[in-house]
Scaffold this motif. Structure first.
Motif, short mmCIF file in Angstrom:
data_model
loop_
_atom_site.label_atom_id
_atom_site.label_comp_id
_atom_site.label_asym_id
_atom_site.label_seq_id
_atom_site.Cartn_x
_atom_site.Cartn_y
_atom_site.Cartn_z
N UNK A 182 46.73 -63.69 -34.52
CA UNK A 182 47.86 -64.63 -34.48
C UNK A 182 47.91 -65.38 -33.15
N UNK A 183 47.51 -64.70 -32.09
CA UNK A 183 47.63 -65.29 -30.75
C UNK A 183 46.67 -66.46 -30.53
N UNK A 184 45.65 -66.61 -31.38
CA UNK A 184 44.68 -67.68 -31.16
C UNK A 184 44.64 -68.70 -32.30
N UNK A 185 45.37 -68.42 -33.37
CA UNK A 185 45.39 -69.37 -34.49
C UNK A 185 45.79 -70.75 -34.00
N UNK A 186 45.16 -71.75 -34.54
CA UNK A 186 45.36 -73.17 -34.25
C UNK A 186 44.75 -73.58 -32.90
N UNK A 187 44.27 -72.62 -32.12
CA UNK A 187 43.62 -72.96 -30.84
C UNK A 187 42.12 -72.66 -30.86
N UNK A 188 41.73 -71.61 -31.56
CA UNK A 188 40.33 -71.18 -31.60
C UNK A 188 39.75 -71.46 -32.98
N UNK A 189 38.47 -71.77 -33.01
CA UNK A 189 37.75 -71.97 -34.27
C UNK A 189 36.44 -71.20 -34.23
N UNK A 190 36.24 -70.34 -35.22
CA UNK A 190 34.99 -69.61 -35.31
C UNK A 190 34.10 -70.27 -36.35
N UNK A 191 32.81 -70.27 -36.09
CA UNK A 191 31.86 -70.82 -37.05
C UNK A 191 30.55 -70.05 -36.93
N UNK A 192 29.72 -70.18 -37.96
CA UNK A 192 28.43 -69.51 -37.94
C UNK A 192 27.37 -70.45 -38.45
N UNK A 193 26.16 -70.25 -37.96
CA UNK A 193 25.01 -71.02 -38.41
C UNK A 193 23.94 -70.00 -38.79
N UNK A 194 23.82 -69.73 -40.07
CA UNK A 194 22.89 -68.69 -40.51
C UNK A 194 21.44 -69.06 -40.22
N UNK A 195 21.13 -70.34 -40.24
CA UNK A 195 19.76 -70.77 -39.97
C UNK A 195 19.36 -70.48 -38.52
N UNK A 196 20.35 -70.50 -37.63
CA UNK A 196 20.09 -70.24 -36.21
C UNK A 196 20.47 -68.82 -35.80
#
Length: 114
Positions: free
Chosen positions: A60-74
């Motif tokens: 909750x403390x990071x919602x709207x400020x942090x974005x996680x993503x992944x790149x399976x190819x890398x």
């Protein structure tokens, strides 16, 4: 399995950082990945996760400020952090795994000055 985290540093409050974590030696796409953090004197806490199907969760403390993503190819997972606050100061650890199988990276320091 090896995980190499990078991208930490010193930033002023309100600034941004992007953390990266590169994995090797694992079938990356099969597992959930994410980030935890640990501030001095505090327990390690969940920051954000992304499942092998791309479902994301955030503290909750990071919602709207942090974005996680992944790149399976890398074989990589990223954490874009915006509007950083002094309370975000911690060592950030990436992980890969699911259920009882988890592997951790070495951590990268994020320091946010007020």
């Amino acid at each position: 399995v090896q995980l190499q985290a990078s991208g930490g540093g010193l930033v002023q409050a309100g600034g941004s950082l992007r953390l990266s974590c590169a994995a090797s030696g694992i079938t990356f796409s099969a597992y959930g990945v994410g980030w935890y953090r640990q501030a001095p004197g505090k327990q390690r806490e969940l920051v954000a996760t992304v499942s092998n199907r791309g479902v994301t969760t955030y503290a909750d403390s990071v919602k709207s400020r942090f974005t996680i993503s992944r790149d399976n190819a890398k074989y990589a997972v990223y954490l874009q952090m915006r509007m950083l606050k002094p309370e975000d100061t911690a060592v950030y650890y990436c992980y890969v795994g699911s259920g009882g199988y988890v592997r951790w990276g070495q951590g990268t320091q994020v320091t946010v000055s007020s």
